[in-house]
Write a protein that holds these residues in place. Structure first.
Motif, PDB file in Angstrom:
ATOM      1  N   ALA A  54       0.858  -1.180   0.000  1.00 32.43           N
ATOM      2  CA  ALA A  54       0.000   0.000   0.000  1.00 32.43           C
ATOM      3  C   ALA A  54       0.891   1.225   0.000  1.00 32.43           C
ATOM      4  O   ALA A  54       1.758   1.373   0.874  1.00 32.43           O
ATOM      5  CB  ALA A  54      -0.915   0.010   1.221  1.00 32.43           C
ATOM      6  N   LEU A  55       0.684   2.085  -0.982  1.00 39.09           N
ATOM      7  CA  LEU A  55       1.541   3.249  -1.207  1.00 39.09           C
ATOM      8  C   LEU A  55       0.772   4.528  -0.908  1.00 39.09           C
ATOM      9  O   LEU A  55      -0.402   4.646  -1.265  1.00 39.09           O
ATOM     10  CB  LEU A  55       2.002   3.252  -2.670  1.00 39.09           C
ATOM     11  N   ALA A  56       1.427   5.484  -0.247  1.00 36.24           N
ATOM     12  CA  ALA A  56       0.781   6.759   0.074  1.00 36.24           C
ATOM     13  C   ALA A  56       1.777   7.894  -0.057  1.00 36.24           C
ATOM     14  O   ALA A  56       2.976   7.728   0.183  1.00 36.24           O
ATOM     15  CB  ALA A  56       0.192   6.736   1.489  1.00 36.24           C
ATOM     16  N   ARG A  57       1.256   9.071  -0.420  1.00 34.95           N
ATOM     17  CA  ARG A  57       2.071  10.274  -0.555  1.00 34.95           C
ATOM     18  C   ARG A  57       2.378  10.843   0.829  1.00 34.95           C
ATOM     19  O   ARG A  57       1.542  10.773   1.741  1.00 34.95           O
ATOM     20  CB  ARG A  57       1.308  11.318  -1.373  1.00 34.95           C
ATOM     21  N   THR A  58       3.580  11.401   0.985  1.00 36.30           N
ATOM     22  CA  THR A  58       3.956  12.117   2.204  1.00 36.30           C
ATOM     23  C   THR A  58       4.461  13.498   1.820  1.00 36.30           C
ATOM     24  O   THR A  58       4.640  13.805   0.638  1.00 36.30           O
ATOM     25  CB  THR A  58       5.050  11.377   2.979  1.00 36.30           C
ATOM     26  N   GLY A  59       4.740  14.320   2.826  1.00 36.21           N
ATOM     27  CA  GLY A  59       5.255  15.651   2.540  1.00 36.21           C
ATOM     28  C   GLY A  59       6.617  15.633   1.890  1.00 36.21           C
ATOM     29  O   GLY A  59       6.981  16.559   1.150  1.00 36.21           O
ATOM     30  N   GLN A  60       7.384  14.584   2.138  1.00 41.16           N
ATOM     31  CA  GLN A  60       8.743  14.497   1.588  1.00 41.16           C
ATOM     32  C   GLN A  60       8.881  13.427   0.511  1.00 41.16           C
ATOM     33  O   GLN A  60       9.982  13.167   0.046  1.00 41.16           O
ATOM     34  CB  GLN A  60       9.750  14.199   2.714  1.00 41.16           C
ATOM     35  N   GLY A  61       7.798  12.770   0.149  1.00 43.83           N
ATOM     36  CA  GLY A  61       7.898  11.725  -0.861  1.00 43.83           C
ATOM     37  C   GLY A  61       6.779  10.717  -0.737  1.00 43.83           C
ATOM     38  O   GLY A  61       5.610  11.044  -0.904  1.00 43.83           O
ATOM     39  N   TYR A  62       7.146   9.473  -0.390  1.00 44.14           N
ATOM     40  CA  TYR A  62       6.179   8.388  -0.333  1.00 44.14           C
ATOM     41  C   TYR A  62       6.481   7.467   0.845  1.00 44.14           C
ATOM     42  O   TYR A  62       7.598   7.429   1.364  1.00 44.14           O
ATOM     43  CB  TYR A  62       6.222   7.555  -1.630  1.00 44.14           C
TER      44      TYR A  62
END
Length: 876
Positions: free
Chosen positions: A717-725
């Protein structure tokens, strides 16, 4: 260019059916600021977490910027001529019913109108349906049976005036947060009572005076019991009943139903019925828990029967209110976007209505029978009856029930066109032709919200690349198919005037939907249109319906519909003992093509999960954070376990947002049976049957990265973060070389590596750096990985020498998991403030940190956190 001096533009939020007004200010560099419009009647400046994060979702990273035919970019002329030739040839060979349009509540009304006109009036088929079929078709059917038209009687102002609000199958706090905050404000001001009817305890229950956790699908039995209580208690309105037909049959049928099927105690049922009966100003809000059912239309009519019997309809603070899931689900209903309707609430099977619309359009032909509704449409695609398909702004390969079969049907279709803003969806990847459409902040047109308010959506950003408005794409196709004069539109204002004029003809037939008072608007007036509630005629503007009768059946009377409880279509049994409920999360939207771009929206619940009761978890050998294999007769999924008594034993809940792009094993609608309501055609998305077992992974992984990752595990499961993923992973067979796997995962074969490997324990920690900056870090263990995820996601792109510890140094602040998405406030920040400042209430936390003060949908979670901190034994 500095955009700080640019003016704000009034527009409308593109998410749910609340229809919030927004003020948009472009920054001159492709971005913009967003705030709630204080003058819009739907929200009075409030926005939910999704609306507040709109500016984070407008980048071009994933945009489709040119037409593609067979995977290759091309020009519009080539692409549209190819589409026109293929559709025309298919119709010539196999007839008009060999083609279909599947459209979306993401379309603006003008787009919807052109699509409906093209298919029904000029192609000559009714095979146009919409993803709103999955949302509110049962409400449409119930309204038409009771009122004669699909009329929403009341307005949002009724929430301000009601003494009792009953929420049926509606997690208003998460799915319509702005309306929920309006309800809480009314309760604070005037003591409004709140009842929640839902099998699951949701965030909405936090503020309820009563929660009735009825058995799935048993709403009809409960409201039939209410109807008999109203009858026995002398609460009927004899004068109003003279405006109706069919009460005797309805009450006889209600008495024959058995409320024990609800699973509620007689005392609880009596308390609810007495409260409803003795409170004159009552509003019943219902949503997907009612509509998404094989008996959804009957549920709607069971609710309407109670309001009709008491005359509690169309008056301030009284009436049923269907709240829709999409920004223009109502607009789609108005233009005939459903396969069984004509524009302006005219009836496809009525020869006079059909002739009037055909004459108005000067159309060559008009179908005289309903087309294929969504489920049947994709079955027809699968068996070859539909040979050319156009899908617009929706992702049925994920969102339809039996989604795996739908995906295979689309893949096998002779010719599939997809119009969208991105090519990165499960459905778009199956298309023969991809057409780039404008996104919400680039569009001009109108939408209609759940209380009939028409609002403008306005363009503030230029269309990127070759993207075009949907109405323009559809009109050009019509012209290329030989219908030049009918589709010679120059602007959405021109389309709106035509549509408003047609509504005047509907008004002459005695239909409810009539906005002919807007038919002569100039382009300038259209550009400046302020929110207006229909109808809009020379005689009437807005208001409520049915306070004094005036229904739209031929005799002018309402009809009671006798309804009886029917169990959900799928039956539980030894092989599939659990009942699956699906739904939405607070911070995500549909299949996340927009919301997944926002790091703060992804931070709240970044991974797909399944909620199950502690007794069921123990019986299945499932512990917290385990992965669970979920099996139905139609598909299989792997989800993270969340063990909670919010669901009842024998029931499980899973959100519907994840896709092949974000978590391939969590496409939950692949498990949902394509059982439908026989009246509305709406699928039953709340009551499929499944089996559960622990997913026996040999390894678990967690990774953070600066750039996009390419997981290949059995579960990821992949999710976006403030610095990437960030990514969660698990699998049966571990790679032979974890460092090599990290280099593949992060696409960094030449990066420098730091690693801690322990083959005996099955653990690995690898960090890859380039020029001193962290590219990515991978953590592996034989059990769910124990690291501080919300700290690690802040490290990509920085030096991060101590990343392999998996936790911050003692002197480094760690806000913890995000709880308030609107303001980005973490759990640890709240805990620290409670402990150091002595905060003892949700309001005090809001005053100190801001958490819970915007849309308020996180307030129940803050309250639960407070309770656990002050009374930890109660949380055990």
């Amino acid at each position: 260019m500095d955009g700080s001096g640019l003016p704000e533009t009034r527009s409308t939020c593109p998410y749910c059916g609340v229809g919030c007004g927004v003020l948009l200010r472009p920054d001159g560099q492709g971005g913009m600021d967003v705030r709630g419009d204080p003058d819009h009647p739907a929200n009075h400046a409030r926005l939910c977490s999704k609306g507040s994060a709109l500016a984070e979702t407008i980048g071009l990273e994933h945009r489709l910027l040119a037409p593609r035919v067979d995977g290759r970019d091309c020009d519009w002329d080539s692409a549209l001529q190819h589409v026109a030739d293929r559709f025309s040839d298919t119709i010539a060979r196999h007839g008009p019913d060999s083609v279909g349009f599947y459209v979306s509540g993401q379309l603006l009304t003008e787009d919807y109108y052109v699509a409906n006109k093209l298919m029904k009036g000029f192609i000559g088929s009714a095979n146009i349906d919409t993803n709103s079929r999955l949302c509110m078709a049962s409400s449409v059917a119930g309204h038409k049976r009771a009122f004669g038209t699909d009329t929403v009687p009341g307005t949002y102002e009724d929430l301000d005036a009601a003494d009792l609000v009953v929420l049926v199958g509606s997690n208003l706090a998460w799915c319509h947060p702005v309306l929920y905050q309006r309800l809480l404000a009314a309760r604070k001001a005037r003591g409004t009572r709140i009842v929640v009817i839902d099998p699951r305890r949701t965030a909405t229950c936090d503020s309820a005076d009563m929660h009735l956790a009825l058995a799935p699908g048993s709403d009809v039995a409960l409201f039939n019991r209410l109807l008999t209580t109203l009858y026995e208690g002398g609460a009927l309105d004899a004068g109003y009943l003279r405006q109706t037909n069919g009460f005797d049959r309805a009450i006889e049928t209600a008495f024959s139903d058995d409320a024990r099927v609800t699973g509620l105690s007689p005392d609880r049922i009596e308390a609810f019925c007495e409260l409803w009966m003795r409170t004159e100003k009552v509003v019943t809000i219902y949503s997907q828990g009612v509509n998404q059912s094989s008996s959804g239309s009957d549920k709607v009519n069971a609710i309407l029967n109670c309001h009709l019997a008491t005359g509690r309809i169309g008056k301030p603070g009284m009436g049923p209110l269907s709240v829709t899931g999409q920004p223009n689900a109502m607009g789609g209903r108005e233009v005939g976007g459903l396969a069984n309707m004509l524009a302006c609430h005219l009836d496809l099977e009525n020869p006079d209505h059909r002739a009037a619309v055909r004459s108005f359009w000067d159309a060559p032909q008009m179908p005289d029978a309903p087309g294929l509704k969504a489920v049947d449409m994709f079955r027809a695609v699968g068996d070859g009856r539909i040979k050319a398909l156009w899908i617009i702004h929706t992702n049925p390969a994920v969102s339809m029930p039996e989604a795996d079969a739908v995906r295979d049907a689309i893949a096998g279709c002779d010719f599939t066109v997809v119009s969208d803003i991105t090519a990165a969806t499960d459905t778009a990847r199956l298309a023969d032709v991809l057409l780039p459409a404008t996104a919400w902040a680039e569009k001009e047109g109108t939408v209609t919200n759940s209380d009939r308010t028409i609002s403008r959506q306005r363009s503030v950003l230029p269309a990127p690349g070759a993207a075009r408005p949907d109405w323009a794409i559809l009109a050009e196709l019509g012209r290329r198919m030989g219908f030049d004069r009918a589709f010679d539109y120059a602007s959405p204002a021109e389309i709106f005037r035509e549509y408003a004029t047609l509504s005047g003809i509907a008004g002459q037939f005695g239909r409810d939907f009539d906005i002919s008072g807007l038919a002569r608007m100039t382009d300038a007036a259209y550009a400046g249109l302020v929110p207006v509630r229909w109808p809009v005629t020379a005689m009437r503007a807005g208001g409520r319906f049915f306070a004094d009768g005036g229904f739209f059946h031929a005799d002018g009377k309402a009809r009671f519909v006798p309804v009886s409880y029917r169990a959900p279509a799928s039956k539980t049994g030894p092989r599939y003992p659990f009942r699956l409920n699906t739904g939405r999360l607070r911070d995500q939207w549909h299949t996340m093509t927009r919301t997944a771009l926002s790091p703060r929206l992804a931070a709240h619940m970044p991974e797909p999960f399944i909620e199950l009761h502690p007794e069921d978890a123990a019986a299945q050998g499932i512990a917290p954070a385990d992965l669970v294999q979920v099996q139905s007769p139609h598909g299989r999924a792997i989800l993270r376990a969340r063990i909670t008594d919010s669901v009842q034993p024998g029931q499980v809940f899973a959100p519907m947002h994840w896709t092949g792009e974000t978590a391939p094993s969590a496409r939950i609608d692949g498990l949902v049976a394509a059982e439908t309501d026989p009246v509305s055609g709406q699928p039953e998305s709340k009551a499929s049957v499944v089996a559960l077992s622990r997913f026996k992974a040999a390894w678990y992984g967690f990774a953070v990265s600066r750039d996009a990752m390419a997981p290949t595990a059995d579960y990821w499961a992949l999710a976006r973060t403030g610095q990437g993923y960030r990514a969660e992973m698990a699998g049966h067979t571990p790679p032979t070389d974890w460092e090599q796997e990290a280099r593949r995962l992060f696409a960094a074969p030449g990066a420098s590596a730091m690693s801690i490997l322990d083959a005996a324990r099955g653990t690995a920690r690898i960090a890859l750096h380039e020029e001193g900056a962290l590219i990515g870090a991978l953590f592996v263990a034989p059990r769910p990985v124990a690291v501080m995820r919300d700290y690690l996601v802040t490290l990509p792109g920085a030096a991060a020498e101590g990343v392999l510890q998996g936790r911050p140094a003692a002197d480094v602040p760690n806000p913890g998991p995000v709880l308030c998405s609107c303001l980005g406030v973490g759990v640890n920040t709240i805990v620290e403030a409670v402990e150091t400042q002595g905060l003892i209430s949700v309001d005090a936390i809001g005053e100190a940190l801001g958490a819970g003060t915007n849309c308020g949908s996180c307030r129940p979670e803050i309250a639960a956190l407070l309770q656990n901190l002050h009374n930890p034994e109660a949380a055990q």
